[in-house]
Design an enzyme around this catalytic site. Structure first.
Site, PDB file in Angstrom:
ATOM      1  N   GLU A 177       0.822  -1.210   0.000  1.00 29.18           N
ATOM      2  CA  GLU A 177       0.000   0.000   0.000  1.00 29.18           C
ATOM      3  C   GLU A 177       0.856   1.261   0.000  1.00 29.18           C
ATOM      4  O   GLU A 177       0.508   2.257  -0.622  1.00 29.18           O
ATOM      5  CB  GLU A 177      -0.969   0.022   1.176  1.00 29.18           C
ATOM      6  CG  GLU A 177      -1.895   1.211   1.098  1.00 29.18           C
ATOM      7  CD  GLU A 177      -3.249   1.002   1.746  1.00 29.18           C
ATOM      8  OE1 GLU A 177      -4.041   1.946   1.701  1.00 29.18           O
ATOM      9  OE2 GLU A 177      -3.504  -0.088   2.276  1.00 29.18           O
ATOM     10  N   HIS A 196      -4.008   0.524 -14.547  1.00 34.74           N
ATOM     11  CA  HIS A 196      -5.007   1.432 -15.110  1.00 34.74           C
ATOM     12  C   HIS A 196      -4.860   2.793 -14.437  1.00 34.74           C
ATOM     13  O   HIS A 196      -4.830   2.877 -13.203  1.00 34.74           O
ATOM     14  CB  HIS A 196      -6.411   0.875 -14.849  1.00 34.74           C
ATOM     15  CG  HIS A 196      -7.514   1.852 -15.062  1.00 34.74           C
ATOM     16  ND1 HIS A 196      -7.909   2.274 -16.318  1.00 34.74           N
ATOM     17  CD2 HIS A 196      -8.306   2.516 -14.178  1.00 34.74           C
ATOM     18  CE1 HIS A 196      -8.899   3.146 -16.180  1.00 34.74           C
ATOM     19  NE2 HIS A 196      -9.165   3.308 -14.900  1.00 34.74           N
ATOM     20  N   GLY A 203      -6.957   5.925 -14.718  1.00 31.30           N
ATOM     21  CA  GLY A 203      -8.126   6.614 -15.237  1.00 31.30           C
ATOM     22  C   GLY A 203      -8.372   7.949 -14.562  1.00 31.30           C
ATOM     23  O   GLY A 203      -7.630   8.364 -13.670  1.00 31.30           O
ATOM     24  N   SER A 214       7.125 -17.746   2.420  1.00 33.81           N
ATOM     25  CA  SER A 214       7.504 -17.086   3.672  1.00 33.81           C
ATOM     26  C   SER A 214       8.957 -16.618   3.633  1.00 33.81           C
ATOM     27  O   SER A 214       9.771 -17.121   2.859  1.00 33.81           O
ATOM     28  CB  SER A 214       7.284 -18.007   4.865  1.00 33.81           C
ATOM     29  OG  SER A 214       8.118 -19.138   4.780  1.00 33.81           O
ATOM     30  N   GLY A 260      -7.161   5.203  -0.989  1.00 28.83           N
ATOM     31  CA  GLY A 260      -7.296   3.779  -1.255  1.00 28.83           C
ATOM     32  C   GLY A 260      -8.739   3.312  -1.171  1.00 28.83           C
ATOM     33  O   GLY A 260      -9.476   3.707  -0.276  1.00 28.83           O
TER      34      GLY A 260
END
Length: 148
Positions: free
Chosen positions: A65, A108, A110, A94, A84
């Site tokens: 993130e 994408h 947009g 792992s 988000g």
């Protein structure tokens, strides 16, 4: 190839911007930018491991993130910002020590949404996590009302 970065930036600037945040607290360091990617690394240590001694899946999501949100910010002009909407991750392998490296690329870009893919690998370049982040693109208050 289309240039995706709308903001000029240096890696050092991004690392400075992340000071005194979760990003700094877990040891994430931005490493490199390219025409269509941004990379960062994170240690596998007491800050990022779960009780069984392996990299916590949530820590991988924090790295994903962080990369996706930062890339989204850098890909927008000053009259827009993003937040988000959804993140998902598949944990493949792992890791118990060293550092992991994430690379984010756009899927994408947009006017109202962006989708970013993030791949995270261990120090042997083995895939440990794949993630997809969807961002909502919004107009800044200045752009909506003409002033702040």
């Amino acid at each position: 190839m289309v240039k995706i970065w709308k903001k000029e930036f240096k890696i050092e600037d991004i690392n400075d911007f992340a000071k005194e945040t979760l990003v700094e607290n877990v040891g994430i360091k931005f490493l490199e930018k390219g025409e269509d990617f941004l990379s960062a690394s994170m240690p596998v240590d007491k800050r990022t491991k779960q009780p069984l001694g392996i990299l916590h899946g949530g820590a991988s999501v924090v790295l994903a993130e962080t990369l996706g949100s930062t890339a989204s910010y850098l890909a927008l002009d000053d009259s827009h910002y993003s937040v988000g909407l959804e993140i998902k991750a598949n944990h493949i392998k792992s890791v118990t020590k060293g550092r992991v490296k994430g690379v984010v690329k756009p899927v994408h870009l947009g006017k109202t949404t962006q989708v970013w893919d993030i791949s995270i690998e261990n120090e042997k370049n083995e895939l440990i996590c794949v993630s997809r982040l969807t961002m909502l693109v919004l107009k800044t208050a200045t752009d909506q009302k003409g002033n702040l």
